[in-house]
Design a protein around this motif. Structure first.
Motif, PDB file in Angstrom:
ATOM      1  N   GLY A  40       0.834  -1.199   0.000  1.00  0.00           N
ATOM      2  CA  GLY A  40       0.000   0.000   0.000  1.00  0.00           C
ATOM      3  C   GLY A  40       0.860   1.236   0.000  1.00  0.00           C
ATOM      4  N   GLU A  41       0.215   2.356   0.077  1.00  0.00           N
ATOM      5  CA  GLU A  41       0.909   3.631   0.026  1.00  0.00           C
ATOM      6  C   GLU A  41       0.738   4.357   1.341  1.00  0.00           C
ATOM      7  N   MET A  42       1.842   4.981   1.825  1.00  0.00           N
ATOM      8  CA  MET A  42       1.746   5.798   3.018  1.00  0.00           C
ATOM      9  C   MET A  42       1.805   7.257   2.573  1.00  0.00           C
ATOM     10  N   ASP A  43       0.797   7.992   2.952  1.00  0.00           N
ATOM     11  CA  ASP A  43       0.710   9.399   2.597  1.00  0.00           C
ATOM     12  C   ASP A  43       0.674  10.240   3.859  1.00  0.00           C
ATOM     13  N   SER A  44       1.209  11.443   3.747  1.00  0.00           N
ATOM     14  CA  SER A  44       1.048  12.403   4.830  1.00  0.00           C
ATOM     15  C   SER A  44      -0.323  13.041   4.676  1.00  0.00           C
ATOM     16  N   ALA A  45      -0.983  13.243   5.780  1.00  0.00           N
ATOM     17  CA  ALA A  45      -2.297  13.868   5.748  1.00  0.00           C
ATOM     18  C   ALA A  45      -2.454  14.731   6.997  1.00  0.00           C
ATOM     19  N   LEU A  46      -3.472  15.547   6.991  1.00  0.00           N
ATOM     20  CA  LEU A  46      -3.794  16.378   8.149  1.00  0.00           C
ATOM     21  C   LEU A  46      -5.177  16.006   8.640  1.00  0.00           C
ATOM     22  N   LEU A  47      -5.325  15.997   9.952  1.00  0.00           N
ATOM     23  CA  LEU A  47      -6.631  15.836  10.566  1.00  0.00           C
ATOM     24  C   LEU A  47      -6.973  17.172  11.199  1.00  0.00           C
ATOM     25  N   MET A  82     -19.935  18.487  25.283  1.00  0.00           N
ATOM     26  CA  MET A  82     -18.903  19.464  25.636  1.00  0.00           C
ATOM     27  C   MET A  82     -19.106  19.944  27.073  1.00  0.00           C
ATOM     28  N   LYS A  83     -18.326  20.966  27.424  1.00  0.00           N
ATOM     29  CA  LYS A  83     -18.433  21.532  28.772  1.00  0.00           C
ATOM     30  C   LYS A  83     -19.868  21.952  29.058  1.00  0.00           C
ATOM     31  N   LYS A  84     -20.208  21.995  30.312  1.00  0.00           N
ATOM     32  CA  LYS A  84     -21.562  22.329  30.776  1.00  0.00           C
ATOM     33  C   LYS A  84     -22.601  21.359  30.221  1.00  0.00           C
ATOM     34  N   SER A  85     -22.156  20.164  29.849  1.00  0.00           N
ATOM     35  CA  SER A  85     -23.012  19.088  29.325  1.00  0.00           C
ATOM     36  C   SER A  85     -23.773  19.481  28.066  1.00  0.00           C
ATOM     37  N   ARG A  86     -23.167  20.327  27.248  1.00  0.00           N
ATOM     38  CA  ARG A  86     -23.814  20.756  25.999  1.00  0.00           C
ATOM     39  C   ARG A  86     -23.602  19.723  24.898  1.00  0.00           C
ATOM     40  N   PRO A  87     -24.679  19.287  24.225  1.00  0.00           N
ATOM     41  CA  PRO A  87     -24.490  18.422  23.054  1.00  0.00           C
ATOM     42  C   PRO A  87     -23.861  19.242  21.930  1.00  0.00           C
ATOM     43  N   ALA A  88     -22.948  18.603  21.191  1.00  0.00           N
ATOM     44  CA  ALA A  88     -22.260  19.305  20.108  1.00  0.00           C
ATOM     45  C   ALA A  88     -21.917  18.308  19.007  1.00  0.00           C
ATOM     46  N   THR A  89     -21.346  18.828  17.953  1.00  0.00           N
ATOM     47  CA  THR A  89     -20.894  18.009  16.838  1.00  0.00           C
ATOM     48  C   THR A  89     -19.406  18.254  16.636  1.00  0.00           C
ATOM     49  N   LYS A  90     -18.632  17.148  16.610  1.00  0.00           N
ATOM     50  CA  LYS A  90     -17.216  17.261  16.272  1.00  0.00           C
ATOM     51  C   LYS A  90     -17.099  17.116  14.762  1.00  0.00           C
ATOM     52  N   VAL A  91     -16.538  18.124  14.114  1.00  0.00           N
ATOM     53  CA  VAL A  91     -16.311  18.110  12.677  1.00  0.00           C
ATOM     54  C   VAL A  91     -14.870  17.657  12.462  1.00  0.00           C
ATOM     55  N   SER A  92     -14.692  16.537  11.754  1.00  0.00           N
ATOM     56  CA  SER A  92     -13.364  15.991  11.472  1.00  0.00           C
ATOM     57  C   SER A  92     -13.153  15.983   9.972  1.00  0.00           C
ATOM     58  N   VAL A  93     -12.000  16.496   9.543  1.00  0.00           N
ATOM     59  CA  VAL A  93     -11.700  16.597   8.117  1.00  0.00           C
ATOM     60  C   VAL A  93     -10.298  16.058   7.871  1.00  0.00           C
ATOM     61  N   LEU A  94     -10.178  15.109   6.936  1.00  0.00           N
ATOM     62  CA  LEU A  94      -8.872  14.642   6.473  1.00  0.00           C
ATOM     63  C   LEU A  94      -8.561  15.365   5.176  1.00  0.00           C
ATOM     64  N   ALA A  95      -7.346  15.891   5.095  1.00  0.00           N
ATOM     65  CA  ALA A  95      -6.959  16.636   3.896  1.00  0.00           C
ATOM     66  C   ALA A  95      -5.460  16.506   3.677  1.00  0.00           C
ATOM     67  N   SER A  96      -5.046  16.698   2.448  1.00  0.00           N
ATOM     68  CA  SER A  96      -3.616  16.730   2.142  1.00  0.00           C
ATOM     69  C   SER A  96      -3.050  18.071   2.611  1.00  0.00           C
ATOM     70  N   PRO A  97      -1.750  18.130   2.848  1.00  0.00           N
ATOM     71  CA  PRO A  97      -1.152  19.420   3.220  1.00  0.00           C
ATOM     72  C   PRO A  97      -1.413  20.516   2.178  1.00  0.00           C
ATOM     73  N   GLN A  98      -1.531  20.131   0.915  1.00  0.00           N
ATOM     74  CA  GLN A  98      -1.773  21.114  -0.145  1.00  0.00           C
ATOM     75  C   GLN A  98      -3.165  21.730  -0.048  1.00  0.00           C
ATOM     76  N   ALA A  99      -4.115  20.998   0.508  1.00  0.00           N
ATOM     77  CA  ALA A  99      -5.495  21.500   0.598  1.00  0.00           C
ATOM     78  C   ALA A  99      -5.776  22.184   1.935  1.00  0.00           C
ATOM     79  N   GLU A 100      -4.806  22.197   2.838  1.00  0.00           N
ATOM     80  CA  GLU A 100      -5.036  22.704   4.192  1.00  0.00           C
ATOM     81  C   GLU A 100      -5.627  24.110   4.215  1.00  0.00           C
ATOM     82  N   SER A 101      -5.047  25.034   3.514  1.00  0.00           N
ATOM     83  CA  SER A 101      -5.483  26.424   3.562  1.00  0.00           C
ATOM     84  C   SER A 101      -6.938  26.576   3.120  1.00  0.00           C
ATOM     85  N   LYS A 102      -7.298  25.956   1.985  1.00  0.00           N
ATOM     86  CA  LYS A 102      -8.667  26.059   1.478  1.00  0.00           C
ATOM     87  C   LYS A 102      -9.661  25.407   2.422  1.00  0.00           C
TER      88      LYS A 102
END
Length: 187
Positions: A40-47, A82-102
């Motif tokens: 397989g291929e190992m790629d660098s990515a950002l979370l 989250m704090k104070k027992s607030r329901p929330a949504t965790k947004v998780s995004v995988l992207a290449s370093p080249q796409a980070e800024s956008k």
């Protein structure tokens, strides 16, 4: 070696150590690791992640579309408390370093978050290729995944199946059934 890394995708078989005769500021030591490279291929990515507890839930669909258009390779939402027992949504995004800024621009402009957590990660992917399968409903792309040089998975492209179902005015499950019939033991 043509590169050095702190993490490599391989199985270690043996380790050897050596001490040189030269004295200097830095110890004259060598460590050699012998192993087999994982397929397989190992790629660098950002979370990139953020927690949101104050955004209209209707906006999450558009957010996902915008993130993919900005170059995200994967987007997923996780319900969290989250704090104070607030329901929330965790947004998780995988992207290449080249796409980070956008991708970060989209997160900041399309959500209510004030900050983004950023982690560099390594992603190992199986080798993949595609083929075309002719069915009685039309052609569909098949995606194949390989491990140790052996095809271990075959999956029809969902969008192709959806288009064939609509074009033939049949349920999408009928398209999948036809594909499975044609593939037989090949899968």
């Amino acid at each position: 070696a043509d590169e050095f890394t702190s993490s490599a995708g391989f199985t270690m078989d043996a380790v050897g150590y050596g001490v040189g005769r030269r004295d200097g500021r830095i110890p004259n030591l060598l460590r050699l690791v012998l192993g087999d490279v994982e397929p397989g291929e190992m790629d660098s990515a950002l979370l990139l992640e953020c927690n949101i507890d104050d955004m209209n839930p209707e906006l999450y669909g558009n957010l996902m579309e915008e993130l993919f258009e900005a170059g995200a390779s994967d987007v997923f939402y996780t319900p969290v408390i989250m704090k104070k027992s607030r329901p929330a949504t965790k947004v998780s995004v995988l992207a290449s370093p080249q796409a980070e800024s956008k991708v970060m621009d989209v997160i900041f402009t399309e959500t209510t978050t004030l900050g983004i957590r950023r982690q560099s990660i390594n992603k190992i992917s199986l080798y993949r290729d595609e083929s075309i399968l002719k069915t009685r409903y039309g052609t569909v792309r098949l995606k194949h995944a390989f491990h140790n040089g052996i095809r271990i998975k075959t999956k029809p492209e969902y969008e192709d199946c959806k288009l064939l179902a609509r074009a033939n005015n049949i349920p999408i499950t009928a398209v999948y059934k036809e594909i499975n019939r044609l593939l037989g033991d090949e899968r």
